[in-house]
Scaffold this active site. Structure first.
Site, PDB file in Angstrom:
ATOM      1  N   SER A   1      88.238  15.475  72.389  1.00 22.08           N
ATOM      2  CA  SER A   1      87.434  14.226  72.252  1.00 22.08           C
ATOM      3  C   SER A   1      88.051  13.181  72.798  1.00 22.08           C
ATOM      4  CB  SER A   1      86.687  14.050  70.804  1.00 22.08           C
ATOM      5  OG  SER A   1      87.678  13.913  70.179  1.00 22.08           O
TER       6      SER A   1
ATOM      7  N   LYS B   1      83.115   9.432  63.226  1.00 17.77           N
ATOM      8  CA  LYS B   1      83.746   8.650  64.211  1.00 17.77           C
ATOM      9  C   LYS B   1      83.081   7.409  64.325  1.00 17.77           C
ATOM     10  CE  LYS B   1      85.188  12.477  67.243  1.00 17.77           C
ATOM     11  NZ  LYS B   1      85.006  13.279  68.471  1.00 17.77           N
TER      12      LYS B   1
END
Length: 778
Positions: free
Chosen positions: A684, A727
């Site tokens: 990511s 996140k």
């Protein structure tokens, strides 16, 4: 003396060896041997004795006998019937047969006396000092006396003779001659002319024999105890039986009769009852064998305690279930909704063939307590089975009765403990099951969780089918990565994500604080914790997805409060943001806030961890060099590949952005993620590293209030990622205003509560061109 040769009569012994200092007798029947003894008596009573290789040889030649033998003195001869003489001899010196002078009418040979050739230690070659020799004599004497004490075959008066010996050679020879050994062992000692080697061998032999005798004593003692115990139990049992017969007491039932009564009243299939009755008959026949009857008794008791056809009534009130879930847990709306849907379908269909719920999430987020609340809502018995570290298939399927200490597997034992055949079984930490040479544990779990197979689950110990189709199974896991796909297909996954700080605050006030106050004997008025203090505990004293660590911190405060109330006589304690450090010490964690100004080559990325979300600051430097790529900060293989992919993409579009073609050949690129001691990996950070590299190469600054997450392809496409809620939460805590997320994660953004997304500008992107336009200052 070394070269002294003597002509002596020779007698070949069968299965016997004579040593120096040995006094022994043997029978002689061969004519040659009788004549050799008679000749020896006329020549001075000296004779050479050696052993035959083969006992069956009747007329031995020089090749049939050992060359090394012993010169002995004949002490006595006793005539026995059938031309047999019993000869008493005393061994004196070891000697070597040079050759036979003649074979008829008796054996006579030339022998050479063999003295000890060396008296030094083999490994050093150093001569023994008088002090060492004396120590060796005393050591050997002590060992031999210990051996004598253990071995009754050696006369006790021999101890006085040993005490008088001070010469090492004589001590070795005397003991050697009086320790029972086999014929080959005696021959080996006879042929050894090195005194030190003989000493070592003899000492080793004695110590070894002492150990053997010790073990023998222990075994005999255990056998005696066991026999005495069995005999005592048998006598008492027979006496008890006789007493009952004399009293005419017919109300007293034997254990076997009690087992049979329970078996007749048991709610179980016919197959199970037949199996139990068969074992009861075996139990009756083994009453006089406590070892066997004990094993059978344990098996019968286990079978009788199993709830074969005994069920509890299931509570199907959905409103009651919703009330229980809301009381026990704050938030987790989607999880509660899915659980209530599961219960509604179960109530309407009356079908137990429902999917297995698998609660997946970070530690401390309430997976186990949700399962417990579900059991409470259904009013079912609840049993938790921890599978963490289970690697033996027998833990699931049970051990066969043939093994010592055999027992049912964990599944059967849990059903037995529940007392009904339809409990709620929680298989905790199913992702931490491991396999080894003892079997595939996951394959055993497949049979347990498969509705088509678990109707006739075979536990190795029970030996009869166990119906698990009525059991409600719930599993928990921290990750799905380690669960095999066939097992995962049998479960319906419900993800439990990290708690927000607001959720942690509510959980602490509504659940954790009352629980800890009760646990520490405090009343509500004696301790109060302000909202800001709780907020600070969540942000600066814990770093987790759940609330387990937060509960420990509240427990710390409760303990210190209890002490202050007792020692300082305080009536009440109030914990605020200002005095929190007094109770919990210095702050343990601090969020890495956004940078104050825009910089070149520095980009804020977002990462998912097992304890929630976090931000990663990626730094890139460009310096003159030879085109090398340096990666530091303990990056994993996936992140290294993402970095190389990002560089390849930037090189492919370098002409569009007016980057010199020779730039990448003449410069080194160093990519670093701070906190180098912490390993980092995951798919990511691709667009984050590509943006940082592009910024460093072009010299354009990156917005400090912006963060991003997503993977990159060689063509610049942005791929979707996971853990978006964690996140975004990390970005908000760091003061980030704008977050770039993959366009394919747009549906995930819509599902996240406004509590997290409020104040964040979330922009979906599908290509690196969009990322660079939004992230770089123009």
């Amino acid at each position: 003396m070394e070269n002294e040769r003597i002509s002596l009569p020779v007698v070949a012994l069968r299965g016997m060896t004579i040593l120096p200092e040995m006094v022994a007798h043997f029978d002689v029947s061969r004519e040659k041997s009788l004549q050799a003894i008679d000749q020896a008596m006329t020549e001075g009573e000296k004779i050479f004795l050696t052993g035959q290789y083969e006992i069956e040889t009747e007329d031995p030649d020089v090749t049939d006998i050992h060359r090394i033998g012993c010169i002995a003195t004949i002490k006595q001869i006793v005539k026995l019937p059938k031309k047999i003489s019993r000869v008493l001899i005393s061994g004196e010196q070891r000697a070597e047969l040079i050759d036979l002078e003649f074979k008829e009418p008796y054996l006579r040979g030339m022998v050479a006396v063999r003295e000890d050739v060396d008296t030094s230690w083999e490994d050093t070659g150093a001569e023994q000092s008088p002090l060492n020799l004396e120590a060796m004599v005393q050591g050997l004497r002590d060992i031999f006396k210990e051996y004598m004490a253990k071995n009754p075959k050696i006369a006790k008066e021999f101890s006085d003779q040993i005490d008088q010996i001070t010469d090492l050679k004589k001590m070795v020879n005397v003991i050697n001659a009086n320790v029972p050994m086999s014929y080959p062992e005696y021959q080996e000692f006879l042929e050894e002319t090195n005194l030190m080697k003989r000493y070592d061998k003899l000492a080793y032999k004695l110590v070894n024999e002492i150990q053997v005798l010790n073990i023998k004593e222990e075994l005999q003692e255990k056998i005696k105890e066991r026999v005495d115990k069995n005999q005592r139990e048998y006598i008492l049992r027979e006496e008890l039986k006789l007493i009952r017969e004399e009293l005419g007491d017919e109300n007293q039932l034997s254990d076997a009769d009690e087992f049979q009564q329970k078996c007749d009243a048991l709610e179980a299939p016919d197959e199970v009852k037949e199996k139990i009755s068969k074992e009861i008959r075996r139990f009756r026949n083994s009453m006089n064998n406590p070892a066997e009857s004990g094993v059978i008794r344990t098996y019968i008791e286990t079978m009788l305690d199993m709830p074969w056809d005994h069920m509890c009534k299931e509570h199907k009130d959905i409103a009651y279930a919703k009330k229980i879930l809301d009381e026990d847990h704050y938030g987790l709306d989607k999880v509660k909704e899915r659980v209530l849907e599961f219960l509604a379908v179960r109530a309407l269909t009356k079908n137990t063939d429902a999917p297995i719920l698998c609660l997946v999430g970070p530690p401390g987020t309430g997976k186990t307590s949700i399962a417990k609340s579900l059991a409470h809502a259904l009013k079912k018995p609840y049993v938790r089975i921890s599978l963490g570290g289970v690697r033996d298939e027998a833990e699931i399927r049970g051990h066969r009765k043939t093994y010592v200490g055999a027992m049912p597997g964990r599944i059967a034992a849990a059903v037995k403990n529940a007392g009904v055949k339809n409990p709620l079984l929680l298989l905790d930490e199913i992702d931490k099951v491991s396999n080894d040479y003892k079997g595939d544990t996951f394959s055993a779990l497949l049979e347990v969780l498969d509705a088509e197979q678990n109707k006739n689950f075979r536990d190795h110990y029970l030996e009869v089918p166990l119906d698990l189709s009525e059991v409600l199974f719930v599993t928990t896991a921290n990750t799905l990565q380690t669960i095999p796909r066939p097992l995962l297909d049998r479960m319906e996954v419900i993800e439990i994500s990290s708690y927000t700080e607001n959720e942690k605050l509510h959980i602490a006030r509504e659940h954790l604080i009352p629980k800890q106050l009760k646990k520490h004997g405090l009343k509500e008025k004696q301790l109060s914790i302000s909202k800001k203090a709780l907020w600070k505990i969540a942000r600066n004293y814990t770093k987790e997805a759940g609330v387990r660590q937060m509960e420990r911190k509240i427990a710390d405060i409760c303990r210190k409060t209890a002490r202050e109330i007792l020692e300082d006589k305080k009536k009440a304690v109030r914990v605020t943001e200002r005095n929190l450090e007094h109770y919990l010490g210095r702050e343990l964690f601090s969020y890495q806030m956004k940078n104050d100004k825009d910089e070149v080559g520095i980009v804020r990325g977002l990462a998912w961890t097992s304890v929630g979300g976090d931000t990663l600051q990626i730094e890139v430097n460009v310096m003159p060099g030879e085109g090398e790529i340096l990666l530091t900060g303990q990056l994993g293989d996936v992140m290294k590949e993402s970095a190389r992919t990002g560089i390849s993409y930037i090189r492919s579009v370098s002409s569009e952005h007016k980057i010199d073609e020779k730039f990448f050949k003449e410069h080194d690129i160093h990519i670093h993620i701070p906190e180098g001691a912490v390993p980092k990996d995951g798919p990511s950070a691709g667009i984050t590293m590509a943006t940082a590299i592009f910024s460093a190469v072009t010299g354009k600054k990156v917005r400090a209030d912006l963060a991003m997450t997503g993977e990159i392809t060689l063509r610049g496409r942005v791929l979707p990622i996971g853990g978006l809620k964690e996140k975004l939460l990390a970005a908000k805590n760091a003061g980030i205003l704008t977050v770039l997320v993959p366009k394919e994660n747009k549906a995930d953004v819509e599902e996240i509560s406004t509590e997290i997304t409020k104040g964040l500008e979330i922009i979906p992107v599908s290509h690196m061109d969009e990322v660079l336009k939004l992230a770089l200052k123009r």
